[in-house]
Every structure is written in C-alpha cells, then in structure tokens.
Design a protein around this motif. Sequence first.
Motif, short mmCIF file in Angstrom:
data_model
loop_
_atom_site.label_atom_id
_atom_site.label_comp_id
_atom_site.label_asym_id
_atom_site.label_seq_id
_atom_site.Cartn_x
_atom_site.Cartn_y
_atom_site.Cartn_z
N ALA A 1 0.86 -1.19 0.00
CA ALA A 1 0.00 0.00 0.00
C ALA A 1 0.89 1.23 0.00
O ALA A 1 2.03 1.18 0.47
CB ALA A 1 -0.92 0.01 1.22
N ARG A 2 0.38 2.36 -0.54
CA ARG A 2 1.13 3.61 -0.58
C ARG A 2 0.53 4.60 0.40
O ARG A 2 -0.69 4.64 0.62
CB ARG A 2 1.08 4.22 -1.99
CG ARG A 2 1.90 3.46 -3.01
CD ARG A 2 3.36 3.79 -2.91
NE ARG A 2 4.14 3.00 -3.88
CZ ARG A 2 5.46 3.00 -3.94
NH1 ARG A 2 6.15 3.74 -3.08
NH2 ARG A 2 6.09 2.26 -4.82
N THR A 3 1.40 5.43 0.99
CA THR A 3 0.91 6.47 1.89
C THR A 3 0.37 7.65 1.10
O THR A 3 0.81 7.92 -0.03
CB THR A 3 2.03 6.95 2.82
OG1 THR A 3 3.13 7.43 2.04
CG2 THR A 3 2.51 5.83 3.72
N ASP A 4 -0.58 8.39 1.68
CA ASP A 4 -1.16 9.55 1.01
C ASP A 4 -0.32 10.79 1.28
O ASP A 4 0.81 10.70 1.77
CB ASP A 4 -2.62 9.74 1.45
CG ASP A 4 -2.74 10.02 2.95
OD1 ASP A 4 -1.73 10.33 3.60
OD2 ASP A 4 -3.87 9.94 3.48
N PHE B 1 -1.59 5.37 5.62
CA PHE B 1 -1.86 4.21 4.77
C PHE B 1 -2.95 3.36 5.40
O PHE B 1 -3.23 3.44 6.60
CB PHE B 1 -0.60 3.37 4.57
CG PHE B 1 -0.19 2.60 5.80
CD1 PHE B 1 -0.65 1.31 6.04
CD2 PHE B 1 0.65 3.19 6.75
CE1 PHE B 1 -0.28 0.62 7.19
CE2 PHE B 1 1.02 2.51 7.90
CZ PHE B 1 0.56 1.23 8.12
#
Length: 484
Positions: free
Chosen positions: A187-190, A195
């Motif tokens: 998953a990618r952080t915003d 995340f």
Amino acid sequence: MRVPVAPVATALALLGLLGPRPALAQDGAPPPPATLATVLGTVLDSIGGGPLAGAVVQLVSTDSAPRSFGTLSDSAGRFRIAGVPPGSYRIGFFSPALDALHLPAPERLLRLGSDSLTEVNLATPSPVTIQARLCAGPPADSSGLLFGSVREAGSDVPLPGAAVVLSWSELVIGPGVIRQERRRLPARTDDEGRFALCGVPGDAGVSARAELGARASGYVEIAMPARGVLHEDFTIPEDSGAIAVADTGAPAPAGAEPLFRGTARLAGTVRTPDGHPLAGATVLVWGSSASGITGADGRFALAALPAGTQTLEARYIGFVPERVAVDLASGRTVSVAVVMREKVTTLGAVTVYGKRHYRQRDGIAGFLARRRRGIGRFVTHEEIARSPAFELTDVLASIPMVRVTPTNDFRYAITLPGHFTSRCSPVIWVDGMRYESDFDINTYARPRDIAAVEVYSGPAEVPARFGPTNCGAIVIWTGAVDTR
C-alpha cells in the motif's frame, strides 16, 4: 514515537465535525454552582476490548450561542465534565492516536437540565464497521485491516508516497520437494503519510515494513486477529541512518537482505511479569548484527543500530521469546522496557509402558542404521526433550557444527563448515522431503514434534539418498518415537 511501548487505541479518529478542541479545565477552579449540570461516563476501545485513556471528551452546545466543554479520560477511560449550563449538546471524543483515517465521528445528543447528573458511555467504531467503510464492505473471510502512518526517523516528518509492504509465507508442495513462496501485499501512503491495508491474513506469520526508494525500516510482526483492525506506525531512516554490511561468516538464505548498521543506540531492561529483572537474557535487533546479554539488574545496551522502526527480540529460558517494535533515530539513545509475558508450558516426567511404535517407520529405521555406522552427528528425541529449546532452530544451534544466525524478516541462516568457504548452506530434508534453502524451518515443526535429527558436515559424509550437495545436509524426522 513508539518507545517505550504503550497501549494505543486501534480505531479511527472520532468527532471530526465538532470544531476546534477545547482548552481543558484548570486544576483548582472553584466548584460550579449547584444549578449547573455534570456529565460523566467511560470511553471504550471497541477493538482492543478495554478502556481508552487520554481521549479528549467534548461537549458542544447546539444552541444559538455555541459553548464547548472538555476533559481527558483517565487510565480507566473515565471522564467527568462539571459546570455545564442546562441546554442541548452534542458529545463525542478525540484521540490523537486515532487521527490516521479521518472517518465521520459518531455523536450523541444530550439534553441537560438544571442540577442534573448524566452518565454517557462512548466507544470507538467496531472493527466490522471500520472495515465496511474503508475496505468497500465487510471482509468476506477472516482477514483484517492494518492502518497507520510513515514518518522520517528523528524529524518525524510525514513521508508521502512511501510503501508499506506486508509479506508472509505459504507452503507449496511439489513432487519430492516442499518450498515456501512469499506473498506480498503493498500500500502507498497519502499526502499526509497515512496508509490503510485491507485483506491482511490472520495467524499467518505476517511481517511488515515501510520502504521509500532505497530506504526502509526493519520488519515488524503483525498479529492480526480474525476480522480485526490494527494500528501500526513506521519510521524510515534518513539517507545515512542505515548502511548495509556484509556478514561473510553466515551467508543469508536466498532472497534475504543484508544486515544493517548505523549510529542509533538502544538501552533497556528485561523483566518478568511481576517486575523481577532477568539476568542473562539474550537480546538482539533483527536485521542488524547487534546482540547482547542482560546484566544482574536485567539491563542491556546495544549500539551501532540502524535508524527507523526495528524489532528487538528478548530470549530467556522458560519464556516464549518476546518481540517489541522500537523507533530508533541516528545519534540518539532510545529506552525500552521488555516484559517476558508468556512462560513456556512444561510437563512433568511421565513414564509410559508399552510396545515401541515407530512413526515414519522407514525413516527412523534408516536413522538407526546410519547412527550405527557412526558417520555424522545424531540427535535423538530423548536428547531434544531434555533441552530448553523453544524453536527448531534452537535444537539445531545446540549441535556443535551447526551455526544459526538471525538475518532479517524473522528468518535464520543455517550454515555448516564449508570445504571451500568458511561456511555454507546445507540442504535440509524433513520426513523424506527436500526443502529449498530459503525455507523457514521453524514454521514446520516444534522441538516436541522432532523424533530425530541427522547432521552431515560435508558432501563426502552425506548419504546418497540426501544428495547431491556441495555442502552438508541436515535431516529431520518428526513424530515422538523411541530412538534408543
């Protein structure tokens, strides 16, 4: 920061629509007039199943003249707000540890009369409610949700675009061989470094770490309950916070990563659940070459550690190994208190009378025949039962020619003396099946399940049925049997 490790609520930010957080009442303020109302109650963590301490509970008036009142919940989750004028209010709470995902907050409406005492119980959303909102519906199986944030070690700056990667092993059985395949869930952080990962398997030996380019944290164990929700924050070292180093004396399994070092330091204590210090406990930081032994006061100190989120492991005979996530920063010393919470269950001596029964009959018969020839090193079930081994690698480490070295991702390198190199990786057989070199043998069996172990230190010693190999071989047979 995660260290010292303290319980944090594993749910979402609440009451985001109630406006700015109020100033808390000053100690020593005069008691409110008797005509004013009092609101009291408890804040509960629906996920952790206990009280939520340190939550900011807020009352906001719904009348034309807005008024707000607030306080903090105590260690038992209790709160009390006195001196509230009669009227209509909304009540809810904030928790700084739960600001990661900003879901709309549940609110309750209250009508307070003069000189009234009103009790209100507040709670975070349930895991099923959270997953239904963030994962496009409730889980179809027993998987859970992991959420949190990624920041830079030391500066605590949020890191947008960082990857949080979960990994776990699954057994794949083929003709004559068993291997492990690594599964990954990223998953990618915003923009704020947050995340969320849906579909996290439970009870699958899941590990997680954060990555940003060539920089990465260490690995952290994720114990996801069925349909549960967990909160985990990560820190990633700055460019110079972790430098890869080679360990030529203990080659890592295929696909494993190098060890790392840096200028971070870690100091702490290891104690029993009742607070007594444990002298002689072994401590190590996964993914580094740092390890040590606690002194008479249970204290230890480790240096030359990589920055970022890492995992400290403590081991002591009679206890299940304890792993604690710590956030390290370059040039700083972090303190941590480790409690060995779970004792190893031991059984008293039992005498059993009856006929011998051999499980894996052909394998054990071969073991007994090869032991009579005297070529190799042989360990029986009776010898293993007398040892304090907790994992299968502990059994192997007790054999003089075998070296077991922690690498990364909670795996071990198992090596034997080599003919052309200082150490080499042997082939491993379990119940007649050949395993690939990157197999985590601890996932297959516990020491109590082992009937016998054979170790051959070089190609010339290895029996034909366990070859060919350029190194030695380790042969393991399972099933509690008599090998006398």
